[in-house]
Scaffold this active site. Structure first.
Site, PDB file in Angstrom:
ATOM      1  N   SER A   1      -4.966  -1.273  -0.297  1.00  0.00           N
ATOM      2  CA  SER A   1      -3.902  -1.995  -0.970  1.00  0.00           C
ATOM      3  C   SER A   1      -3.649  -1.480  -2.384  1.00  0.00           C
ATOM      4  O   SER A   1      -3.453  -0.286  -2.549  1.00  0.00           O
ATOM      5  CB  SER A   1      -4.245  -3.482  -0.940  1.00  0.00           C
ATOM      6  OG  SER A   1      -3.071  -4.218  -1.047  1.00  0.00           O
TER       7      SER A   1
ATOM      8  N   HIS B   1      -2.893  -7.234   6.918  1.00  0.00           N
ATOM      9  CA  HIS B   1      -3.197  -6.462   5.713  1.00  0.00           C
ATOM     10  C   HIS B   1      -4.690  -6.603   5.405  1.00  0.00           C
ATOM     11  O   HIS B   1      -5.155  -7.665   4.995  1.00  0.00           O
ATOM     12  CB  HIS B   1      -2.362  -7.067   4.574  1.00  0.00           C
ATOM     13  CG  HIS B   1      -2.515  -6.363   3.272  1.00  0.00           C
ATOM     14  ND1 HIS B   1      -1.990  -5.121   3.032  1.00  0.00           N
ATOM     15  CD2 HIS B   1      -3.135  -6.730   2.116  1.00  0.00           C
ATOM     16  CE1 HIS B   1      -2.259  -4.758   1.795  1.00  0.00           C
ATOM     17  NE2 HIS B   1      -2.953  -5.718   1.218  1.00  0.00           N
TER      18      HIS B   1
HETATM   19  C1  GTR Z   1       0.011  -7.605  -3.209  1.00  0.00           C
HETATM   20  C2  GTR Z   1       0.899  -6.524  -3.757  1.00  0.00           C
HETATM   21  C3  GTR Z   1       0.726  -5.263  -2.986  1.00  0.00           C
HETATM   22  C4  GTR Z   1      -0.716  -4.933  -2.662  1.00  0.00           C
HETATM   23  C5  GTR Z   1      -1.603  -6.154  -2.527  1.00  0.00           C
HETATM   24  C6  GTR Z   1      -3.095  -5.960  -2.717  1.00  0.00           C
HETATM   25  O1  GTR Z   1       0.187  -8.798  -3.844  1.00  0.00           O
HETATM   26  O2  GTR Z   1       2.210  -6.962  -3.653  1.00  0.00           O
HETATM   27  O3  GTR Z   1       1.377  -4.205  -3.643  1.00  0.00           O
HETATM   28  O4  GTR Z   1      -1.239  -4.024  -3.559  1.00  0.00           O
HETATM   29  O5  GTR Z   1      -1.282  -7.142  -3.409  1.00  0.00           O
HETATM   30  O6  GTR Z   1      -3.575  -5.225  -3.544  1.00  0.00           O
HETATM   31  O7  GTR Z   1      -3.817  -6.638  -1.992  1.00  0.00           O
END
Ligand code: GTR
Length: 765
Positions: free
Chosen positions: A249, A390
């Protein structure tokens, strides 16, 4: 009533959309992806050289000025080993804690390292930043829990907290340490809050407070990963040229940026990195520049805000960030339910980075069809779409490990010099795989008479062999071209001036061959042309004198010839003189002049034969053929002087030298921790531990080599494997080297090569 409410809502939405400060609504509908043109990564580039020398730097600078900011000049950090537990994680790992600090001690971070105890040499590693503290990656009670600055969303203020014991191991699902370690890889991690706590004002407590500039938090996190690599490079248990940088991420964006800037990272992995990472921004699918800048104003540089809802004005896009890792292996992973990170956009970055990878001579991505879920694709660029949310899961790690096995493994061509009186016909070549430890069936690379000792040119294009040559004065040295097939084609031959050459080495620039003539007792230097051909000798020195053994020391017998790391001094152990002769080498002219002191002596009757420098350039070792001893010297690299520290038997305690015993090869292990010497007749390799302070030797093992007369052996670059050949029998054997003890264990692998005199490893793709 209901309708009225709907109208108000719609009007509010409209008003918000008209307000320039509010990002355009997020699109997750593929049919609404706008048409766009990507900036061309290869604009103005037709050769790999142009990419390397110009375009790569241009793109990097665009990423610096428009996206992540410039990393300021920061003095080197101090790196200190704070603790080491060799029995961590139930004994499968060694845990090391390092503390990295700025010179003034105002800022520091903890680097947690796990190394596999099953490693047979320095371990390749995965280095990643973690989200919530080193202690969250494992339940290991040995990891200290550090205070960290955090943002309290309810109170809308920051606070310094020490996470509770219950948070130990809270992220283990993302860190399958046992699985990674079992595969022979280590893991290293630093905590994001140590470098910069992740909220708008967090920079005050991080490294950016000390070193201001236009960089954002991602820039600071990426910088810290390079500093962690500096520290890993100093650890001999780490195979530093094989460190992968990985992140999930926002930390996937960080890994991409670290890998783009720091080409020491051998493999780059982006897990669900999305916007600002591997996802094509121009698709405006899922998170956008405006959305990310609003939520995380501290991640990128100020200029990035210029592109809020103006994606097409950005001079770069994610395929260029991926391409900055070329030609190194890179892996991009997405998750099917993670539309926010735009899986298709991540896939398309790989597709559009492929031309750069191919220009640089790799097989690139090799597909432009988005694969179904859980179907890894790609070649030098890897990609998969994992089913699910995610996250970074065991499935993801399995793919990274397989990809690392494929791309970080080292393969070698191993060349064997032989005597051709019996079954052997010349120089043989086999392929060696460092993952399986297997040698392929040997092939005859060049049919030639008695190609005894070999040297491989640093360009890996040429190979040199000494042998006897009828019709020419003295012995001969042959230059061969190494064909892509591994076969050798004779380029030319030259006289070694003296009789009976037995050893050839090269200077580290590959400009000179240095030869020892055993029969005639002399040494010579021959120039190497750009085409690999040998010129006539530019230096020849005839040794004079004798020593006490009437059978073998009536005259000089130069047995080998070595250069120190600086290529200033050359060392020729002379078996007939009981001396290691020392010369100064002029690397321009290829001439030799006697040094002052002119030699290092060993006890009369010893018969010094081969020689090996310690990688620290402070110690050197000679093996004495007739007395079966090894002499340790302290080396003065300024004066080129050797002073004896110790002479020790190469035989087990209490055993005496038998008439058929003689030593042959000696080599310091690449780690500098151990020394190995072969005992012919006794048919063992003596293993010693080297005292790091004094250079002194302590016996560790006498490992049977499984054949007759182990004349030569060698290590792969990492020192994980040793291959030994035999003068009087027909097999070459593979041994594993225990990185902790230095002990040798036969792997059971062997191939048939008769009368082996020399073993040389050459890395191949
Ligand atoms: C979210 C963000 C993403 C991603 C994520 C993370 O809120 O929008 O770009 O990086 O966090 O790091 O888990």
């Amino acid at each position: 009533m209901r309708n009225g409410f709907a109208v108000v809502c719609a009007m509010t939405t409209l008003a918000l959309n008209l307000n320039a400060a509010d990002p355009r609504p997020v699109n997750k509908d593929e049919s609404k992806v706008p048409a766009f043109t990507l900036p061309a990564p290869l604009a103005g580039v037709t050769s790999a050289q142009q990419w390397r020398e110009k375009r790569r730097a241009e793109i990097l600078e665009l990423y610096r000025s428009q996206v992540f900011g410039h990393t300021p000049q920061i003095p080197p950090l101090k790196c200190e080993l704070v603790s080491c537990d060799k029995q961590a994680l139930g004994g499968i790992a060694t845990r090391k804690m390092f503390r990295l600090c700025s010179g003034d001690g105002k800022w520091g971070m903890d680097l947690l390292v796990y190394l596999p105890n099953n490693a047979c040499g320095p371990a390749p590693m995965f280095l990643s930043m973690n989200f919530d503290g080193n202690h969250t990656v494992s339940t290991d009670p040995g990891i200290p829990i550090r205070e960290q600055w955090t943002w309290d969303n309810k109170l809308k203020q920051e606070k310094l907290v020490r996470p509770g014991e219950e948070t130990r191991g809270k992220s283990i699902g993302r860190w399958p340490l046992e699985m990674i370690l079992a595969r022979g890889y280590g893991v290293a991690t630093v905590s994001r809050a140590d470098v910069e706590p992740d909220y708008a004002e967090g920079w005050k407590h991080g490294v950016r407070a000390l070193y201001p500039g236009d960089w954002g938090a991602i820039g600071a996190w990426a910088w810290s990963l390079s500093r962690a690599l500096d520290c890993l490079e100093k650890d001999t248990d780490v195979d530093a040229p094989r460190v992968a940088v990985i992140g999930h991420s926002r930390l996937g964006k960080t890994a991409l940026w670290a890998g783009a800037q720091d080409e020491r990272f051998a493999f780059v992995i982006s897990n669900d990195s999305g916007e600002g990472g591997a996802a094509i921004t121009r698709r405006c699918f899922g998170e956008t520049i405006a959305v990310i800048n609003k939520a995380f104003p501290h991640w990128f540089c100020a200029n990035y805000k210029k592109y809020n809802d103006r994606e097409n004005d950005l001079p770069v896009d994610a395929h260029m960030l991926v391409a900055l890792s070329a030609p190194r292996p890179i892996y991009v992973a997405s998750a099917s339910e993670d539309l926010w990170a735009d899986p298709k956009g991540e896939f398309l970055a790989c597709v559009n980075a492929d031309p750069v990878y191919r220009l640089l001579g790799t097989d690139g991505f090799g597909t432009d069809t988005m694969p179904p879920v859980n179907t890894p694709v790609g070649k030098r660029i890897g990609y998969h779409l994992r089913q699910g949310k995610h996250d970074i899961t065991e499935y993801d790690w399995e793919q990274y490990l397989a990809f690392a096995d494929r791309h970080l493994r080292r393969n070698y061509a191993v060349y064997f010099g032989t005597y051709t009186k019996g079954k052997s016909k010349g120089i043989y070549r086999s392929l060696f795989d460092t993952v399986t430890g297997k040698l392929s069936e040997p092939e005859l690379a060049a049919e030639t008479t008695n190609p005894s000792f070999l040297a491989i040119h640093p360009s890996r294009k040429f190979l040199y062999a000494v042998g006897e040559l009828a019709g020419k004065k003295g012995g001969a040295i042959s230059a061969f071209a190494i064909e892509p097939s591994g076969k050798l084609t004779l380029l030319n031959q030259q006289s070694t001036v003296g009789a009976g050459p037995c050893y050839v080495g090269l200077d580290n620039a590959g400009k000179h061959a240095i030869v020892a003539n055993y029969g005639g007792g002399s040494v010579a230097v021959l120039p190497i042309g750009a085409d690999g051909k040998l010129g006539e000798a530019t230096a020849f020195v005839q040794h004079v004198g004798s020593s006490v053994n009437p059978k073998r020391q009536q005259g000089p017998h130069a047995h080998s010839f070595f250069l120190d790391a600086a290529n200033r001094f050359a060392f020729a152990p002379d078996l007939g003189l009981d001396k290691v002769m020392i010369y100064k080498l002029d690397t321009e002219k290829g001439t030799l002049t006697p040094n002052d002191p002119a030699f290092g002596a060993v006890a009369p009757g010893s018969g010094p034969r081969h020689f090996s420098f310690h990688p620290n350039d402070r110690f050197a070792y000679v093996i004495n053929e007739m007395t079966c001893t090894a002499t340790a010297f302290r080396y003065d690299a300024v004066r080129g002087a050797l002073s004896e520290v110790q002479t020790i038997t190469t035989l087990p305690a209490g055993e005496t030298v038998q008439p058929n015993y003689s030593t042959a090869e000696i080599r310091v292990h690449p780690s500098g921790k151990f020394l190995y010497g072969s005992n012919r007749g006794h048919n063992t390799i003596a293993v010693y531990a080297i005292d790091a302070e004094t250079g002194k030797l302590t016996p560790v093992q006498h490992a049977p080599t499984l054949g007759e007369m182990p004349r030569n052996f060698n290590f792969d670059l990492s020192g994980s494997w040793l291959i030994v050949g035999h003068n009087n029998s027909d097999f070459v054997f593979v041994f594993r080297v225990d990185a902790a003890t230095g002990k040798l264990t036969p792997t059971g692998q062997s191939i048939e090569v008769s009368a082996t005199v020399c073993v040389k490893f050459m890395p191949v793709e």
